[in-house]
Design an enzyme around this catalytic site. Structure first.
Site, mmCIF file in Angstrom:
data_model
loop_
_atom_site.group_PDB
_atom_site.id
_atom_site.type_symbol
_atom_site.label_atom_id
_atom_site.label_comp_id
_atom_site.label_asym_id
_atom_site.label_seq_id
_atom_site.Cartn_x
_atom_site.Cartn_y
_atom_site.Cartn_z
ATOM 1 N N TYR A 1 28.287 -57.967 -10.360
ATOM 2 C CA TYR A 1 29.255 -57.046 -10.953
ATOM 3 C C TYR A 1 28.546 -55.739 -11.300
ATOM 4 O O TYR A 1 27.481 -55.752 -11.923
ATOM 5 C CB TYR A 1 29.849 -57.620 -12.241
ATOM 6 N N ARG B 1 39.379 -49.740 -8.899
ATOM 7 C CA ARG B 1 39.058 -50.833 -7.980
ATOM 8 C C ARG B 1 40.310 -51.538 -7.489
ATOM 9 O O ARG B 1 40.442 -51.836 -6.323
ATOM 10 C CB ARG B 1 38.149 -51.855 -8.658
ATOM 11 N N HIS C 1 33.082 -52.700 -11.679
ATOM 12 C CA HIS C 1 33.649 -53.293 -12.888
ATOM 13 C C HIS C 1 33.561 -52.382 -14.106
ATOM 14 O O HIS C 1 34.194 -52.640 -15.127
ATOM 15 C CB HIS C 1 32.917 -54.618 -13.169
ATOM 16 N N ARG D 1 41.210 -66.281 -19.606
ATOM 17 C CA ARG D 1 41.933 -67.065 -18.595
ATOM 18 C C ARG D 1 40.997 -67.751 -17.614
ATOM 19 O O ARG D 1 40.098 -67.133 -17.050
ATOM 20 C CB ARG D 1 42.915 -66.155 -17.844
ATOM 21 N N HIS E 1 38.284 -58.635 -26.128
ATOM 22 C CA HIS E 1 37.752 -58.373 -24.792
ATOM 23 C C HIS E 1 36.558 -57.423 -24.825
ATOM 24 O O HIS E 1 35.872 -57.243 -23.824
ATOM 25 C CB HIS E 1 38.877 -57.780 -23.921
ATOM 26 N N ARG F 1 33.318 -64.126 -21.352
ATOM 27 C CA ARG F 1 32.991 -65.081 -20.285
ATOM 28 C C ARG F 1 31.468 -65.131 -20.193
ATOM 29 O O ARG F 1 30.809 -64.097 -20.208
ATOM 30 C CB ARG F 1 33.549 -64.629 -18.936
ATOM 31 N N ASN G 1 41.360 -64.791 -4.669
ATOM 32 C CA ASN G 1 42.149 -63.775 -5.366
ATOM 33 C C ASN G 1 43.639 -64.068 -5.273
ATOM 34 O O ASN G 1 44.377 -63.990 -6.261
ATOM 35 C CB ASN G 1 41.891 -62.396 -4.757
#
Length: 735
Positions: free
Chosen positions: A504, A600, A628, A441, A471, A411, A78
């Protein structure tokens, strides 16, 4: 239902979400009280506070020890990304003179200074957690990280053989002298700085040895040891103790470990390029050579070597981090995967959603038939992604009655069955549209590869709208049934990634609702063509009207509170940063609306301050699964409006991305989401509480020191119990 509700109830109203676009400014009204200037928490420091919460899980002795090692690795990974993107972006803007977005009114250089101070503190705490807490706990469990000095002659002989055969051939020592300039140091690579002395001339020279990233970070000392009692040596220490093999005839004077983090943020001016893929590939190549923004060195590094690195890499003293070895604790990901079940969280096998259970034990459920009966609200990873979303798309690909499939991909995994299903569908003659976000990214190259593979199979691949990332998580299947076309839709909060779906936490709606299908059809047309369509009935879509829609829903709660009607706002997101949304929540609090925020990561909102936010509570839950999902709940005078979707409350999500929220209508689904919030915000649930000064305090035990219930453990048990109850054989049926 309140007449001021934004989205219609399908039974009673024909109002649409386009009503959000009537230049509505709910809080720019005469007489509205002025909000204090210092009403936001710094987003970067808030992110560091989030990573501190991850670190606290690594420090928690009640967490299984290999999971603690995993949390140490997550913290390191992270922080790497934080430096590569956020710190790099701030520094670049300062250097180029661009304005730095900040919601706290301080100079950018001061912000960077505060980040550096907190990051130094956290990295030192991170290293101490490994040395004094996790490493000893691993040793107690039979996983010992040894040093070269602790090894006997036989063990050293074996490791010398390993080095000679498996490591030495791939090493590339690089000298630095008048004939050899200082080498390029790749980002995030682990390196040995070596000073050697020529035994004939007495001259000292510098060399660099890169630790190969493709080799395991931890080497077994003795393969004959059982996995329950095994010793490991770090790869860099094994190399360091064989430097004589790399520099024969030279005296090794000093050697130390260092690591560089570079600016790896990608920026593309889309309106100035004709070929987005080629421009992105060029930018990805440039990313490798971004300027250094952090230099990590072992705390025993001598000043001569450090001075050379600082000078050659052009970093400031503030960007140097002295830490005890080993550096890059992200390498603990390797150890955390050891096959020691007793040292991990108990195994959890996701259940199949009740509505998608096969009617007979040896048959596969018909997803279309199940969804046509009723909407299905999925909760991953408690409920299986493979037997729901993946099965939905695989069945669509194989079903001769399916005419078209439309899908967004942000993703996905390297061996994605979702992508394979789209390829199978196209090869069988179906119309298939895949909107691949190649600007996701750190997944850019993988998504470019997928896009080209899809195109070769005959899939219509598009890359969304210029200047916007796509997204939203959407899938639409068009199926012919008795001469009529029906829409089957999936709208989720998480990516179409079977691997991350197991770790997730996300929600998803499978529905055959015709209105949702028509909304998605119009949205996909907008994304793949040139249509400008605002009239969605069940969706809120960014960037056109998502923020306005949420602000109007908040304004309705304010009006209800002022008129003495039931009111309340509950929001669950990864990040809460957007000033307009935060200000609206402050005004709701001042009007007496109870506001609950479940976040979160980043939270710039300051809760619990008299006269500003005394009616706002903020909680954070971290655990074995990464929270998530994004949820938005509005009491609406007793007729709740609840949305799920992909958007966080950040400028990028509301202004620079295509995001989509869908409104839930099934009373059972509304109750399920409210039940999630009830448990998450309950004082008896283990969580972190945020105060008005930006301090997060963990509440994990009760007054007597007993651990508080873990929400994720509770949900695992509840979903498993619900599934067992639903599939229990009826009286007279065979077991």
């Amino acid at each position: 239902m309140s007449p001021d509700s934004i989205l219609e109830d399908d039974r009673t109203s024909d109002r649409t979400a386009s009503d959000f676009d009537d230049d509505f400014e709910p809080f720019d009204i005469e007489g509205a009280p002025e909000l204090p200037a210092e009403r936001y928490l710094d987003r970067e420091l808030s992110w560091l506070a989030f990573n501190q919460r991850v670190l606290e899980l690594a420090e928690d002795e009640t967490v299984p020890v290999l999971e603690r090692a995993n949390f140490l690795a997550i913290f390191a990974s992270n922080l790497d990304e934080f430096f590569m993107v956020r710190v790099a972006g701030l520094k670049r803007r300062i250097v180029t003179g661009l304005a730095v977005p900040t919601n706290i009114g301080r100079a950018p250089a001061d912000v960077l200074s505060d980040i550096s101070k907190k990051a130094h503190e956290l990295q030192e705490r991170h290293a101490a957690a490994y040395q004094t807490l996790v490493k000893p706990a691993l040793a107690e469990a039979g996983i010992r990280i040894a040093t070269w000095a602790e090894l006997g002659d036989d063990e050293r002989s074996h490791l010398h053989d390993v080095f000679s055969k498996q490591i030495f051939p791939v090493l590339m020592p690089l000298a630095v002298d008048p004939a050899h300039p200082f080498p390029y140091i790749s980002g995030l690579s682990l390196n040995l700085s070596v000073r050697v002395r020529n035994s004939r001339t007495g001259r000292q020279e510098f060399a660099r040895v890169k630790v190969p990233q493709m080799l395991p970070r931890f080497v077994r000392v003795d393969p004959g040891e059982s996995i329950e009692s095994a010793r490991y040596l770090t790869l860099e220490e094994l190399i360091a103790n064989h430097l004589g093999d790399l520099f024969p005839g030279m005296e090794i004077v000093e050697h130390h470990v260092f690591r560089v983090t570079r600016n790896e943020d990608v920026e593309i001016e889309e309106d100035e390029t004709e070929n987005l893929i080629k421009a992105l590939e060029k930018e990805l190549l440039r990313r490798r050579f971004g300027p250094p923004i952090r230099l990590e060195v072992t705390d025993d590094m001598d000043e001569v070597t450090l001075g050379l690195l600082v000078r050659e890499l052009d970093v400031t003293d503030q960007e140097v981090y002295r830490l005890p070895a080993p550096l890059d604790l992200g390498g603990l990901f390797d150890l955390s995967r050891l096959d020691r079940p007793e040292l991990h969280y108990p195994t959890h096998v996701p259940t199949t959603a009740v509505q998608l259970q096969p009617t007979e034990s040896n048959l596969r459920a018909d997803v279309f038939k199940a969804v046509s009966r009723q909407d299905v609200l999925l909760h991953h990873p408690y409920e299986s992604f493979a037997t729901s979303v993946q099965a939905f798309l695989e069945q669509a690909a194989a079903d001769p009655d399916v005419l078209a499939i439309k899908q967004t991909l942000y993703r996905t995994s390297g061996d994605s069955p979702i992508v394979e299903a789209l390829i199978d569908a196209a090869e069988s003659g179906k119309q298939v549209l895949a909107l691949v976000e190649i600007k996701a990214r750190f997944d850019e190259q993988a998504n470019i590869t997928w896009a080209r593979k899809l195109e070769k199979a005959g899939v219509h691949v598009v890359y969304g709208l210029v200047g916007l990332k796509t997204h939203c998580k959407l899938a639409l299947v068009i199926r012919q049934e008795k001469g009529v076309l029906r829409h089957y839709s999936h709208i989720g909060t998480g990516n179409y990634n079977p691997k991350t779906s197991r770790i997730y936490e996300d929600l998803g709606l499978l529905t055959a609702d015709d209105q949702v299908g028509k909304d998605l059809t119009r949205l996909f047309n907008e994304l793949s063509g040139y249509a400008i369509e605002k009239k969605f009935k069940r969706l809120l879509v960014a960037p056109l009207h998502l923020r306005k829609g949420l602000l109007k829903l908040i304004a309705t709660e304010i009006r209800n509170a002022e008129e003495g009607r039931p009111s309340g706002i509950r929001i669950k997101v990864n990040s809460m940063v957007d000033e307009a949304i935060i200000d609206a929540l402050y005004r709701a609090s001042n009007a007496g609306v109870p506001v609950e925020v479940w976040v979160r990561g980043i939270c710039s909102l300051r809760p619990g301050l008299p006269g500003l936010s005394e009616n706002i509570r903020v909680r954070s839950i971290l655990g074995r699964y990464l929270e998530h999902s994004r949820l938005f709940c509005f009491e609406n005078d007793g007729d709740p409006q609840i949305f799920i979707g992909s958007a966080d409350m950040m400028h990028r999500n509301l202004d620079r991305r295509v995001e989509a929220l869908v409104r839930l209508t099934d009373p059972q689904h509304l109750a399920e989401v409210q039940g999630l919030f009830d448990q998450a915000m309950d004082e008896s649930t283990s969580s972190w509480h945020l105060d008005g000064e930006g301090v997060w305090t963990r509440h994990s035990t009760d007054g007597s020191g007993q651990p508080l219930p873990d929400l994720q453990n509770r949900l695992m048990a509840e979903v498993a119990r619900r599934t067992r109850s639903a599939v229990r054989p009826r009286s007279g049926q065979r077991r």
